[in-house]
Design a protein around this motif. Structure first.
Motif, mmCIF file in Angstrom:
data_model
loop_
_atom_site.group_PDB
_atom_site.id
_atom_site.type_symbol
_atom_site.label_atom_id
_atom_site.label_comp_id
_atom_site.label_asym_id
_atom_site.label_seq_id
_atom_site.Cartn_x
_atom_site.Cartn_y
_atom_site.Cartn_z
ATOM 1 N N ASP A 165 0.853 -1.187 0.000
ATOM 2 C CA ASP A 165 0.000 0.000 0.000
ATOM 3 C C ASP A 165 0.888 1.236 0.000
ATOM 4 N N ILE A 166 0.680 2.076 -1.024
ATOM 5 C CA ILE A 166 1.441 3.315 -1.163
ATOM 6 C C ILE A 166 0.433 4.460 -1.079
ATOM 7 N N GLY A 167 0.182 4.947 0.092
ATOM 8 C CA GLY A 167 -0.745 6.076 0.242
ATOM 9 C C GLY A 167 -2.130 5.815 -0.287
ATOM 10 N N GLY A 168 -2.679 4.642 -0.046
ATOM 11 C CA GLY A 168 -4.034 4.320 -0.488
ATOM 12 C C GLY A 168 -4.119 3.604 -1.822
ATOM 13 N N GLN A 169 -3.011 3.477 -2.528
ATOM 14 C CA GLN A 169 -2.965 2.712 -3.771
ATOM 15 C C GLN A 169 -2.077 1.508 -3.548
ATOM 16 N N THR A 170 -2.369 0.425 -4.268
ATOM 17 C CA THR A 170 -1.611 -0.808 -4.091
ATOM 18 C C THR A 170 -0.731 -1.085 -5.290
ATOM 19 N N ILE A 171 0.527 -1.407 -5.010
ATOM 20 C CA ILE A 171 1.475 -1.864 -6.027
ATOM 21 C C ILE A 171 1.738 -3.332 -5.741
ATOM 22 N N THR A 172 1.748 -4.147 -6.784
ATOM 23 C CA THR A 172 2.026 -5.570 -6.635
ATOM 24 C C THR A 172 3.335 -5.903 -7.317
ATOM 25 N N SER A 173 4.191 -6.612 -6.600
ATOM 26 C CA SER A 173 5.477 -7.036 -7.134
ATOM 27 C C SER A 173 5.564 -8.558 -7.097
ATOM 28 N N LEU A 174 6.088 -9.139 -8.153
ATOM 29 C CA LEU A 174 6.378 -10.572 -8.173
ATOM 30 C C LEU A 174 7.843 -10.747 -7.823
ATOM 31 N N VAL A 175 8.102 -11.446 -6.718
ATOM 32 C CA VAL A 175 9.463 -11.703 -6.276
ATOM 33 C C VAL A 175 9.589 -13.176 -5.937
ATOM 34 N N SER A 176 10.796 -13.680 -5.923
ATOM 35 C CA SER A 176 10.995 -15.088 -5.596
ATOM 36 C C SER A 176 10.632 -15.348 -4.132
ATOM 37 N N ASN A 177 10.202 -16.561 -3.844
ATOM 38 C CA ASN A 177 9.951 -16.959 -2.460
ATOM 39 C C ASN A 177 11.223 -16.805 -1.638
ATOM 40 N N GLU A 178 12.353 -17.081 -2.261
ATOM 41 C CA GLU A 178 13.645 -16.948 -1.577
ATOM 42 C C GLU A 178 13.876 -15.502 -1.140
ATOM 43 N N ALA A 179 13.517 -14.543 -1.998
ATOM 44 C CA ALA A 179 13.682 -13.129 -1.651
ATOM 45 C C ALA A 179 12.774 -12.748 -0.484
ATOM 46 N N VAL A 180 11.544 -13.260 -0.476
ATOM 47 C CA VAL A 180 10.627 -13.002 0.638
ATOM 48 C C VAL A 180 11.249 -13.507 1.933
ATOM 49 N N ASP A 181 11.811 -14.710 1.879
ATOM 50 C CA ASP A 181 12.434 -15.295 3.073
ATOM 51 C C ASP A 181 13.693 -14.530 3.484
ATOM 52 N N ASP A 182 14.543 -14.179 2.506
ATOM 53 C CA ASP A 182 15.787 -13.460 2.801
ATOM 54 C C ASP A 182 15.515 -12.100 3.448
ATOM 55 N N LEU A 183 14.467 -11.422 2.969
ATOM 56 C CA LEU A 183 14.107 -10.118 3.522
ATOM 57 C C LEU A 183 13.238 -10.236 4.770
ATOM 58 N N ALA A 184 12.824 -11.467 5.083
ATOM 59 C CA ALA A 184 11.928 -11.717 6.222
ATOM 60 C C ALA A 184 10.686 -10.839 6.120
ATOM 61 N N LEU A 185 10.144 -10.750 4.888
ATOM 62 C CA LEU A 185 8.969 -9.920 4.662
ATOM 63 C C LEU A 185 7.750 -10.521 5.340
ATOM 64 N N LYS A 186 6.945 -9.642 5.927
ATOM 65 C CA LYS A 186 5.680 -10.078 6.491
ATOM 66 C C LYS A 186 4.681 -8.928 6.379
ATOM 67 N N VAL A 187 3.404 -9.267 6.428
ATOM 68 C CA VAL A 187 2.354 -8.257 6.364
ATOM 69 C C VAL A 187 2.563 -7.268 7.511
ATOM 70 N N GLY A 188 2.457 -5.992 7.174
ATOM 71 C CA GLY A 188 2.651 -4.931 8.155
ATOM 72 C C GLY A 188 4.019 -4.282 8.098
#
Length: 67
Positions: free
Chosen positions: A28-51
């Motif tokens: 969410d960027i100021g009320g608009q949503t941007i969607t990015s496709l990234v590898s599952n590995e990148a999600v894990d490496d960055l420890a991304l989570k909702v919030g």
């Protein structure tokens, strides 16, 4: 973090939908949503989570997530 990309949008992760290889990360960027496709590995490496506060970095036709 230094990058050559100049389009840097601050936002918050609102959803992460993991597939077999890639994940859809919605930011969410100021009320608009941007969607990015990234590898599952990148999600894990960055420890991304909702919030998480992240940056959507746009270079050409790609959206790169930085944390």
């Amino acid at each position: 973090m230094k990058l050559s990309a100049r389009n840097n949008l601050k936002g918050k992760v609102v959803a992460i939908d993991k597939g077999q290889i890639v994940a859809k990360v919605k930011v969410d960027i100021g009320g608009q949503t941007i969607t990015s496709l990234v590898s599952n590995e990148a999600v894990d490496d960055l420890a991304l989570k909702v919030g998480d506060d992240v940056q959507a970095i746009i270079k050409s036709s790609e959206v790169i997530i930085g944390k």
